[in-house]
Design a protein around this motif. Structure first.
Motif, PDB file in Angstrom:
ATOM      1  N   GLY A   1       7.136 -52.084   8.585  1.00  0.00           N
ATOM      2  CA  GLY A   1       7.084 -50.810   9.300  1.00  0.00           C
ATOM      3  C   GLY A   1       7.803 -50.882  10.623  1.00  0.00           C
ATOM      4  N   GLY A   2       8.846 -51.709  10.674  1.00  0.00           N
ATOM      5  CA  GLY A   2       9.562 -51.940  11.920  1.00  0.00           C
ATOM      6  C   GLY A   2      10.380 -50.752  12.383  1.00  0.00           C
ATOM      7  N   VAL A   3      10.797 -50.810  13.619  1.00  0.00           N
ATOM      8  CA  VAL A   3      11.560 -49.734  14.244  1.00  0.00           C
ATOM      9  C   VAL A   3      12.970 -50.212  14.541  1.00  0.00           C
ATOM     10  N   LEU A   4      13.952 -49.406  14.186  1.00  0.00           N
ATOM     11  CA  LEU A   4      15.353 -49.755  14.380  1.00  0.00           C
ATOM     12  C   LEU A   4      15.864 -49.084  15.648  1.00  0.00           C
ATOM     13  N   PRO A   5      16.153 -49.848  16.706  1.00  0.00           N
ATOM     14  CA  PRO A   5      16.621 -49.262  17.961  1.00  0.00           C
ATOM     15  C   PRO A   5      18.019 -48.660  17.838  1.00  0.00           C
ATOM     16  N   SER A   6      18.403 -47.890  18.847  1.00  0.00           N
ATOM     17  CA  SER A   6      19.657 -47.142  18.790  1.00  0.00           C
ATOM     18  C   SER A   6      20.882 -48.045  18.685  1.00  0.00           C
ATOM     19  N   ASP A   7      20.849 -49.224  19.346  1.00  0.00           N
ATOM     20  CA  ASP A   7      22.020 -50.096  19.283  1.00  0.00           C
ATOM     21  C   ASP A   7      22.264 -50.591  17.857  1.00  0.00           C
ATOM     22  N   LEU A   8      21.168 -50.825  17.109  1.00  0.00           N
ATOM     23  CA  LEU A   8      21.325 -51.258  15.726  1.00  0.00           C
ATOM     24  C   LEU A   8      21.665 -50.092  14.796  1.00  0.00           C
ATOM     25  N   GLN A   9      21.182 -48.913  15.122  1.00  0.00           N
ATOM     26  CA  GLN A   9      21.611 -47.740  14.365  1.00  0.00           C
ATOM     27  C   GLN A   9      23.133 -47.613  14.413  1.00  0.00           C
ATOM     28  N   GLN A  10      23.673 -47.749  15.606  1.00  0.00           N
ATOM     29  CA  GLN A  10      25.124 -47.634  15.781  1.00  0.00           C
ATOM     30  C   GLN A  10      25.850 -48.765  15.076  1.00  0.00           C
ATOM     31  N   ARG A  11      25.331 -49.959  15.190  1.00  0.00           N
ATOM     32  CA  ARG A  11      25.999 -51.111  14.582  1.00  0.00           C
ATOM     33  C   ARG A  11      26.031 -50.986  13.057  1.00  0.00           C
TER      34      ARG A  11
ATOM     35  N   LEU B   1       3.518 -61.012   3.968  1.00  0.00           N
ATOM     36  CA  LEU B   1       2.168 -61.283   4.461  1.00  0.00           C
ATOM     37  C   LEU B   1       1.820 -60.446   5.684  1.00  0.00           C
ATOM     38  N   GLY B   2       2.721 -59.532   6.051  1.00  0.00           N
ATOM     39  CA  GLY B   2       2.436 -58.613   7.153  1.00  0.00           C
ATOM     40  C   GLY B   2       2.383 -59.262   8.509  1.00  0.00           C
ATOM     41  N   ILE B   3       3.182 -60.285   8.734  1.00  0.00           N
ATOM     42  CA  ILE B   3       3.183 -60.982  10.022  1.00  0.00           C
ATOM     43  C   ILE B   3       4.089 -60.221  10.991  1.00  0.00           C
ATOM     44  N   LYS B   4       3.477 -59.378  11.814  1.00  0.00           N
ATOM     45  CA  LYS B   4       4.212 -58.457  12.669  1.00  0.00           C
ATOM     46  C   LYS B   4       5.073 -59.157  13.713  1.00  0.00           C
ATOM     47  N   GLU B   5       4.720 -60.388  14.039  1.00  0.00           N
ATOM     48  CA  GLU B   5       5.515 -61.126  15.033  1.00  0.00           C
ATOM     49  C   GLU B   5       6.952 -61.329  14.576  1.00  0.00           C
ATOM     50  N   ALA B   6       7.215 -61.087  13.293  1.00  0.00           N
ATOM     51  CA  ALA B   6       8.575 -61.264  12.770  1.00  0.00           C
ATOM     52  C   ALA B   6       9.503 -60.117  13.145  1.00  0.00           C
ATOM     53  N   ASN B   7       8.953 -58.995  13.601  1.00  0.00           N
ATOM     54  CA  ASN B   7       9.794 -57.842  13.927  1.00  0.00           C
ATOM     55  C   ASN B   7      10.900 -58.180  14.917  1.00  0.00           C
ATOM     56  N   GLU B   8      10.524 -58.776  16.023  1.00  0.00           N
ATOM     57  CA  GLU B   8      11.508 -59.043  17.076  1.00  0.00           C
ATOM     58  C   GLU B   8      12.570 -60.050  16.642  1.00  0.00           C
ATOM     59  N   PRO B   9      12.186 -61.178  15.998  1.00  0.00           N
ATOM     60  CA  PRO B   9      13.224 -62.083  15.495  1.00  0.00           C
ATOM     61  C   PRO B   9      14.159 -61.419  14.490  1.00  0.00           C
TER      62      PRO B   9
ATOM     63  N   VAL C   1      21.741 -59.467   5.772  1.00  0.00           N
ATOM     64  CA  VAL C   1      21.416 -58.198   6.430  1.00  0.00           C
ATOM     65  C   VAL C   1      20.480 -57.362   5.561  1.00  0.00           C
ATOM     66  N   VAL C   2      20.751 -57.313   4.262  1.00  0.00           N
ATOM     67  CA  VAL C   2      19.895 -56.542   3.356  1.00  0.00           C
ATOM     68  C   VAL C   2      18.479 -57.123   3.340  1.00  0.00           C
ATOM     69  N   ASN C   3      18.366 -58.437   3.289  1.00  0.00           N
ATOM     70  CA  ASN C   3      17.036 -59.064   3.312  1.00  0.00           C
ATOM     71  C   ASN C   3      16.299 -58.757   4.606  1.00  0.00           C
ATOM     72  N   LEU C   4      17.011 -58.820   5.713  1.00  0.00           N
ATOM     73  CA  LEU C   4      16.388 -58.543   7.007  1.00  0.00           C
ATOM     74  C   LEU C   4      15.911 -57.097   7.091  1.00  0.00           C
ATOM     75  N   LEU C   5      16.742 -56.169   6.610  1.00  0.00           N
ATOM     76  CA  LEU C   5      16.355 -54.764   6.625  1.00  0.00           C
ATOM     77  C   LEU C   5      15.157 -54.512   5.710  1.00  0.00           C
ATOM     78  N   ASP C   6      15.156 -55.173   4.560  1.00  0.00           N
ATOM     79  CA  ASP C   6      14.037 -55.018   3.638  1.00  0.00           C
ATOM     80  C   ASP C   6      12.752 -55.541   4.258  1.00  0.00           C
ATOM     81  N   ALA C   7      12.845 -56.702   4.936  1.00  0.00           N
ATOM     82  CA  ALA C   7      11.664 -57.267   5.602  1.00  0.00           C
ATOM     83  C   ALA C   7      11.167 -56.348   6.706  1.00  0.00           C
ATOM     84  N   LEU C   8      12.099 -55.809   7.475  1.00  0.00           N
ATOM     85  CA  LEU C   8      11.724 -54.904   8.558  1.00  0.00           C
ATOM     86  C   LEU C   8      11.051 -53.651   8.000  1.00  0.00           C
ATOM     87  N   THR C   9      11.532 -53.197   6.867  1.00  0.00           N
ATOM     88  CA  THR C   9      10.925 -52.043   6.198  1.00  0.00           C
ATOM     89  C   THR C   9       9.483 -52.339   5.820  1.00  0.00           C
TER      90      THR C   9
END
Length: 209
Positions: free
Chosen positions: A155-165, A120-128, A144-152
């Protein structure tokens, strides 16, 4: 409501006599509302609330006020989450704060909730979503796959700490493969020049096949 009462209502609705049809329709509305009340009550009492929640939408918007009442009155987190998810399908957002908390904290429904919020495009979900990706166990592959799919989808942004993780050697192959094959670096939306894009962030997108 008895079987005979229902048959009588159906019979009167099927006539061409308006003096019978109108009262029958009013009775039908009352019957449907009574069914909706009992169906929503089942969400509170059922040993498998998820199966009930899956089917409540089929009753239509008549369930909305009863679900909102249940959401407000219940002190059971699963009941609240499921009621909020069904309400979201009717564009009622009274349960969105509860759902955002569920993404961060709930052990059973975080991935499902994230997917519904993203749909539904609820952008407030990005941070959680990002917070849960930081705190969850990477052996929870489906989550993790569901979370990544939702973030996708958001149009969410993946910070460097999560890139490394997510790219570490001990990450389950499903997650690592998704990260390596399906993520591309995009520019900062506020800066059209790729050279000006932040180097520590990735915008999630899936490749087209």
């Amino acid at each position: 409501m008895t079987h005979s009462n229902l048959n009588s209502v159906l019979e009167d609705l099927g006539t061409t006599q308006i003096e019978k049809q109108v009262p029958a329709l009013e009775q039908a509305v009352d019957i449907v509302d009574s069914i909706a009340i009992q169906a929503v009550a089942a969400l509170r009492t059922s040993p498998n609330r998820f199966l009930i929640a899956e089917r409540l939408k089929r009753l239509g918007s008549v369930v909305v006020p009863h679900l909102e009442k249940l959401f407000q009155e219940s002190d059971d987190s699963e009941t609240q989450i499921l009621a909020a998810l069904v309400l979201l399908q009717f564009n009622s957002r009274v349960g969105v704060p509860c759902l955002l908390d569920a993404v961060t904290q709930d052990k059973d429904y975080a991935g499902l909730v994230a997917e519904h919020l993203a749909k539904l495009g609820i952008k407030e979900a990005n941070e959680p979503i990002l917070n849960r990706l930081r705190n969850c166990h990477l052996k929870e592959v489906d989550l993790v796959v569901n979370l990544l799919d939702a973030l996708t989808q958001l149009g969410g942004v993946l910070p460097s700490d999560l890139q490394q993780r997510l790219s570490a050697a001990d990450v389950p192959w499903q997650i690592r493969t998704m990260y390596q094959n399906n993520l591309v670096t995009l520019s900062n939306p506020e800066s059209p020049d790729l050279n000006d894009s932040p180097k520590d962030q990735l915008t999630l997108t899936f490749k087209a096949y």
